[in-house]
Write a protein that holds these residues in place. Sequence first.
Motif, PDB file in Angstrom:
ATOM      1  N   UNK A 305      -4.753  18.683   5.210  1.00 20.01           N
ATOM      2  CA  UNK A 305      -5.485  17.370   4.988  1.00 20.01           C
ATOM      3  C   UNK A 305      -6.683  17.965   3.935  1.00 20.01           C
ATOM      4  N   UNK A 306      -7.339  16.865   3.323  1.00 26.74           N
ATOM      5  CA  UNK A 306      -8.364  17.022   2.522  1.00 26.74           C
ATOM      6  C   UNK A 306      -9.671  18.151   3.059  1.00 26.74           C
ATOM      7  N   UNK A 307      -9.651  18.191   4.359  1.00 26.47           N
ATOM      8  CA  UNK A 307     -10.484  18.937   4.885  1.00 26.47           C
ATOM      9  C   UNK A 307     -10.328  20.396   4.946  1.00 26.47           C
ATOM     10  N   UNK A 308      -8.865  20.879   4.594  1.00 27.33           N
ATOM     11  CA  UNK A 308      -8.546  22.218   4.732  1.00 27.33           C
ATOM     12  C   UNK A 308      -8.854  22.742   3.197  1.00 27.33           C
ATOM     13  N   UNK A 309      -8.961  21.845   2.279  1.00 31.63           N
ATOM     14  CA  UNK A 309      -8.987  22.412   0.946  1.00 31.63           C
ATOM     15  C   UNK A 309     -10.206  23.169   0.879  1.00 31.63           C
ATOM     16  N   UNK A 310     -10.203  24.471   0.075  1.00 36.02           N
ATOM     17  CA  UNK A 310     -11.304  25.333  -0.146  1.00 36.02           C
ATOM     18  C   UNK A 310     -11.273  25.448  -1.583  1.00 36.02           C
ATOM     19  N   UNK A 311     -12.414  26.095  -2.145  1.00 40.40           N
ATOM     20  CA  UNK A 311     -12.311  26.439  -3.712  1.00 40.40           C
ATOM     21  C   UNK A 311     -12.467  25.582  -4.633  1.00 40.40           C
ATOM     22  N   UNK A 312     -12.048  25.935  -5.781  1.00 40.26           N
ATOM     23  CA  UNK A 312     -11.968  25.108  -6.861  1.00 40.26           C
ATOM     24  C   UNK A 312     -10.875  24.119  -6.951  1.00 40.26           C
ATOM     25  N   UNK A 313     -11.058  22.872  -6.989  1.00 39.63           N
ATOM     26  CA  UNK A 313     -10.013  21.952  -6.774  1.00 39.63           C
ATOM     27  C   UNK A 313      -8.806  21.892  -7.862  1.00 39.63           C
ATOM     28  N   UNK A 314      -9.219  22.341  -9.210  1.00 40.85           N
ATOM     29  CA  UNK A 314      -8.115  22.473 -10.097  1.00 40.85           C
ATOM     30  C   UNK A 314      -7.323  23.586  -9.684  1.00 40.85           C
ATOM     31  N   UNK A 315      -7.639  24.686  -9.276  1.00 40.98           N
ATOM     32  CA  UNK A 315      -6.853  25.976  -8.776  1.00 40.98           C
ATOM     33  C   UNK A 315      -6.044  25.304  -7.698  1.00 40.98           C
ATOM     34  N   UNK A 316      -6.769  24.750  -6.870  1.00 47.88           N
ATOM     35  CA  UNK A 316      -5.891  24.221  -5.667  1.00 47.88           C
ATOM     36  C   UNK A 316      -4.812  23.425  -5.995  1.00 47.88           C
ATOM     37  N   UNK A 317      -5.136  22.588  -6.845  1.00 51.36           N
ATOM     38  CA  UNK A 317      -3.962  21.521  -7.330  1.00 51.36           C
ATOM     39  C   UNK A 317      -2.845  22.174  -8.044  1.00 51.36           C
ATOM     40  N   UNK A 318      -3.157  23.135  -8.976  1.00 52.17           N
ATOM     41  CA  UNK A 318      -2.063  24.014  -9.423  1.00 52.17           C
ATOM     42  C   UNK A 318      -1.214  24.666  -8.533  1.00 52.17           C
ATOM     43  N   UNK A 319      -1.874  25.185  -7.551  1.00 50.67           N
ATOM     44  CA  UNK A 319      -1.018  25.947  -6.392  1.00 50.67           C
ATOM     45  C   UNK A 319      -0.247  25.062  -5.479  1.00 50.67           C
ATOM     46  N   UNK A 320      -0.641  23.754  -5.416  1.00 48.44           N
ATOM     47  CA  UNK A 320      -0.012  22.857  -4.485  1.00 48.44           C
ATOM     48  C   UNK A 320       1.307  22.607  -5.571  1.00 48.44           C
ATOM     49  N   UNK A 321       1.116  22.585  -6.799  1.00 49.17           N
ATOM     50  CA  UNK A 321       2.269  22.241  -7.681  1.00 49.17           C
ATOM     51  C   UNK A 321       3.156  23.474  -7.526  1.00 49.17           C
ATOM     52  N   UNK A 322       2.815  24.609  -7.266  1.00 43.58           N
ATOM     53  CA  UNK A 322       3.700  25.737  -7.449  1.00 43.58           C
ATOM     54  C   UNK A 322       4.444  25.544  -6.193  1.00 43.58           C
ATOM     55  N   UNK A 323       3.768  25.538  -5.052  1.00 39.85           N
ATOM     56  CA  UNK A 323       4.314  25.424  -3.760  1.00 39.85           C
ATOM     57  C   UNK A 323       5.486  24.468  -3.756  1.00 39.85           C
ATOM     58  N   UNK A 324       5.457  23.419  -4.367  1.00 37.38           N
ATOM     59  CA  UNK A 324       6.392  22.157  -4.386  1.00 37.38           C
ATOM     60  C   UNK A 324       7.285  22.732  -5.420  1.00 37.38           C
TER      61      UNK A 324
END
Length: 396
Positions: A305-324
């Motif tokens: 969920x959103x509440x699990x997200x940490x750190x820089x959001x741009x970095x997080x989104x780019x890694x979500x993309x990698x995982x997918x």
Amino acid sequence: MKLINKNLILSLVTIITLSACGGGSDESTTQTNNSNTSNPGISNNTTITGQFLSSNDTGKFYSTEQMPSYQQYGKNASHCYQSYNDYYFETENTMVFGNPDLPDTDFKQAAQWVENNFNTALTTMAISKAEYFSNRYSVRLVGLKHIRNQLSSRYYDTIDYPNNFDALTYDQQVDWATKTAKSLTKNEAVELLVNDPYSPFQTETQTVLEDKIYVCLHEKNTTNGWGEGSLSGITIGAPSLAIPHEVEKIVTHELIHTIQHALSANFEGLGLPRWYSEGQAVLLSGMEVAKKSDHNEYDPTLVVSYYDETGDQAIAYSHYGLAYQYLKDANGQPSIVNMMKDMKRITYNYSQQKNSTLKEFHGYVESFDKLMKQTNASTLTVQQYRDEYHALMSAY
């Protein structure tokens, strides 16, 4: 002096624009660009075939419920279902609702963005337009939930109930009622609702959704949380007030979110973990994805969920993309779509969810574990993708 990577800056601006996707915060701020001429995604001479209409003449309203839900319309669409649900611009694939005092060009530009990117979103998701609308609930969600509740109470005498219905447990009765409500045709659902004196709807036009993308124009004078996808369609900012960087990608991103809702959303919500829903939208809309070699920077599959997200959001989104991206390369987009459809058939069970060792929706876990593979074609489970993510990425 250390130079800041230009692509990272642009990615950060784009991600802040998407901060409302999946429950983001509005606390971040970014520079608002109010000039159409400075954004390559904006046309000052928008030409699109469509017409402005009054819902009072057509019977087609943005919302018809007494208490519209975030699940149906999104968190930023409140003014469309509270104040401006009866004035819209209609084109082939969309109905754009908003404040009649906004410039006509706002409605036309929003429609143009959807028309420009709808086919792209469908193609990258590997489904057709007909498949999208056939999977999206054709009856407004509150109506389907009402039918589910009435079925579980054995209210309708025109429905064939199982012979052992009274012997079923409460959870089993709700499961049967939910599956039955989902399986009804549009005409069957409408007939039940308009003939039910306790129904939230009295007419067919109140009950059904048109086979269009419903667009709500919000009026925030910022690009923070500019876009949002929901079960009915998308909510985006009025172009005359704020236009984000890479607007075409953002609109595609939000259209992918509404496709996700059509394919996998249960009566209780989307059911996809945040890393998955955002990662799919990031990759398939052409946004920046982290390099495989940088996988150790972040643990995306732990973000449910959103509440699990940490750190820089741009970095997080780019890694979500990698995982997918890993899932897509290992399974193929059509197989992933089948997994999403499979999880939609599973009824949310409170007891099962409460007793699960995982935070993810139990239906998602069941479908993922059954259908997803690693790049070597062996089975991949949700637990394994959480625990062994970096090992899998190292071998990717």
